[in-house]
Design a protein around this motif. Sequence first.
Motif, PDB file in Angstrom:
ATOM      1  N   MET A   1       0.849  -1.186   0.000  1.00 51.89           N
ATOM      2  CA  MET A   1       0.000   0.000   0.000  1.00 51.89           C
ATOM      3  C   MET A   1       0.891   1.245   0.000  1.00 51.89           C
ATOM      4  SD  MET A   1      -3.073   0.773   2.547  1.00 51.89           S
ATOM      5  CE  MET A   1      -3.279   2.398   3.175  1.00 51.89           C
ATOM      6  N   SER A   2       0.596   2.167  -0.878  1.00 56.12           N
ATOM      7  CA  SER A   2       1.412   3.372  -0.967  1.00 56.12           C
ATOM      8  C   SER A   2       0.927   4.430   0.027  1.00 56.12           C
ATOM      9  CB  SER A   2       1.381   3.921  -2.390  1.00 56.12           C
ATOM     10  OG  SER A   2       0.063   4.275  -2.740  1.00 56.12           O
ATOM     11  N   LEU A   3       1.836   5.294   0.392  1.00 56.50           N
ATOM     12  CA  LEU A   3       1.513   6.374   1.327  1.00 56.50           C
ATOM     13  C   LEU A   3       0.790   7.505   0.603  1.00 56.50           C
ATOM     14  CD1 LEU A   3       4.907   6.703   3.238  1.00 56.50           C
ATOM     15  CD2 LEU A   3       2.808   5.655   4.068  1.00 56.50           C
ATOM     16  N   PRO A   4      -0.059   8.239   1.322  1.00 57.43           N
ATOM     17  CA  PRO A   4      -0.612   9.463   0.738  1.00 57.43           C
ATOM     18  C   PRO A   4       0.530  10.439   0.452  1.00 57.43           C
ATOM     19  CG  PRO A   4      -1.726   8.917   2.804  1.00 57.43           C
ATOM     20  CD  PRO A   4      -0.565   7.992   2.667  1.00 57.43           C
ATOM     21  N   ILE A   5       0.345  11.270  -0.557  1.00 56.12           N
ATOM     22  CA  ILE A   5       1.361  12.261  -0.933  1.00 56.12           C
ATOM     23  C   ILE A   5       0.833  13.646  -0.622  1.00 56.12           C
ATOM     24  CG2 ILE A   5       2.710  13.236  -2.830  1.00 56.12           C
ATOM     25  CD1 ILE A   5       2.360  10.495  -4.238  1.00 56.12           C
ATOM     26  N   LEU A   6       1.588  14.405   0.166  1.00 58.27           N
ATOM     27  CA  LEU A   6       1.210  15.767   0.496  1.00 58.27           C
ATOM     28  C   LEU A   6       2.150  16.728  -0.215  1.00 58.27           C
ATOM     29  CD1 LEU A   6      -0.536  17.765   2.161  1.00 58.27           C
ATOM     30  CD2 LEU A   6       1.240  17.648   3.916  1.00 58.27           C
ATOM     31  N   TYR A   7       1.598  17.522  -1.122  1.00 55.97           N
ATOM     32  CA  TYR A   7       2.347  18.606  -1.752  1.00 55.97           C
ATOM     33  C   TYR A   7       2.168  19.829  -0.871  1.00 55.97           C
ATOM     34  CZ  TYR A   7       2.511  15.665  -5.919  1.00 55.97           C
ATOM     35  OH  TYR A   7       2.734  14.644  -6.793  1.00 55.97           O
TER      36      TYR A   7
ATOM     37  N   THR B   1      -1.090  25.148  -2.722  1.00 57.73           N
ATOM     38  CA  THR B   1      -0.835  24.135  -1.705  1.00 57.73           C
ATOM     39  C   THR B   1      -1.723  24.409  -0.502  1.00 57.73           C
ATOM     40  OG1 THR B   1       0.952  25.429  -0.729  1.00 57.73           O
ATOM     41  CG2 THR B   1       1.558  23.799  -2.397  1.00 57.73           C
ATOM     42  N   PRO B   2      -2.056  23.412   0.267  1.00 58.67           N
ATOM     43  CA  PRO B   2      -1.653  22.016   0.191  1.00 58.67           C
ATOM     44  C   PRO B   2      -2.543  21.205  -0.753  1.00 58.67           C
ATOM     45  CG  PRO B   2      -3.019  22.315   2.119  1.00 58.67           C
ATOM     46  CD  PRO B   2      -2.868  23.678   1.468  1.00 58.67           C
ATOM     47  N   VAL B   3      -1.986  20.100  -1.224  1.00 58.17           N
ATOM     48  CA  VAL B   3      -2.731  19.119  -2.004  1.00 58.17           C
ATOM     49  C   VAL B   3      -2.358  17.754  -1.447  1.00 58.17           C
ATOM     50  CG1 VAL B   3      -3.115  18.088  -4.265  1.00 58.17           C
ATOM     51  CG2 VAL B   3      -2.687  20.532  -4.085  1.00 58.17           C
ATOM     52  N   LEU B   4      -3.366  16.966  -1.102  1.00 62.32           N
ATOM     53  CA  LEU B   4      -3.131  15.618  -0.581  1.00 62.32           C
ATOM     54  C   LEU B   4      -3.704  14.613  -1.560  1.00 62.32           C
ATOM     55  CD1 LEU B   4      -2.094  13.867   1.812  1.00 62.32           C
ATOM     56  CD2 LEU B   4      -4.412  13.981   2.738  1.00 62.32           C
ATOM     57  N   GLN B   5      -2.840  13.736  -2.064  1.00 59.89           N
ATOM     58  CA  GLN B   5      -3.273  12.662  -2.958  1.00 59.89           C
ATOM     59  C   GLN B   5      -3.311  11.385  -2.132  1.00 59.89           C
ATOM     60  OE1 GLN B   5      -0.639  11.916  -6.239  1.00 59.89           O
ATOM     61  NE2 GLN B   5      -2.174  10.729  -7.325  1.00 59.89           N
ATOM     62  N   LEU B   6      -4.508  10.844  -1.963  1.00 62.07           N
ATOM     63  CA  LEU B   6      -4.676   9.644  -1.159  1.00 62.07           C
ATOM     64  C   LEU B   6      -4.342   8.394  -1.970  1.00 62.07           C
ATOM     65  CD1 LEU B   6      -8.029  10.576   0.623  1.00 62.07           C
ATOM     66  CD2 LEU B   6      -5.693  10.901   1.437  1.00 62.07           C
ATOM     67  N   SER B   7      -4.118   7.302  -1.273  1.00 64.85           N
ATOM     68  CA  SER B   7      -3.757   6.040  -1.915  1.00 64.85           C
ATOM     69  C   SER B   7      -4.845   5.528  -2.852  1.00 64.85           C
ATOM     70  CB  SER B   7      -3.478   4.980  -0.849  1.00 64.85           C
ATOM     71  OG  SER B   7      -2.475   5.429   0.021  1.00 64.85           O
TER      72      SER B   7
END
Length: 73
Positions: A1-7, A52-58
């Motif tokens: 499972m990949s981590l969420p990415i926070l820009y 920003t911010p932008v959160l890309q969930l798994s």
Amino acid sequence: MSLPILYSFRRCPYAIRARMALAYAGIVCELREVSLRNKPAAMLAISPKGTTPVLQLSNGCILEESLDIMYWA
């Protein structure tokens, strides 16, 4: 499972509160610091407004507002 990415941008108050909420909730995510002068193409692809911010969930969901990230966390 990949981590969420926070820009995130280091000095943006909205990004700061998103990072604080994620830290407080104990959520581990990949933090990608961006330069607002040179925004990464990956961030612009998921959030064309370029803020920003932008959160890309798994699961592929994108959260573009700090308040939404706080509620999710």
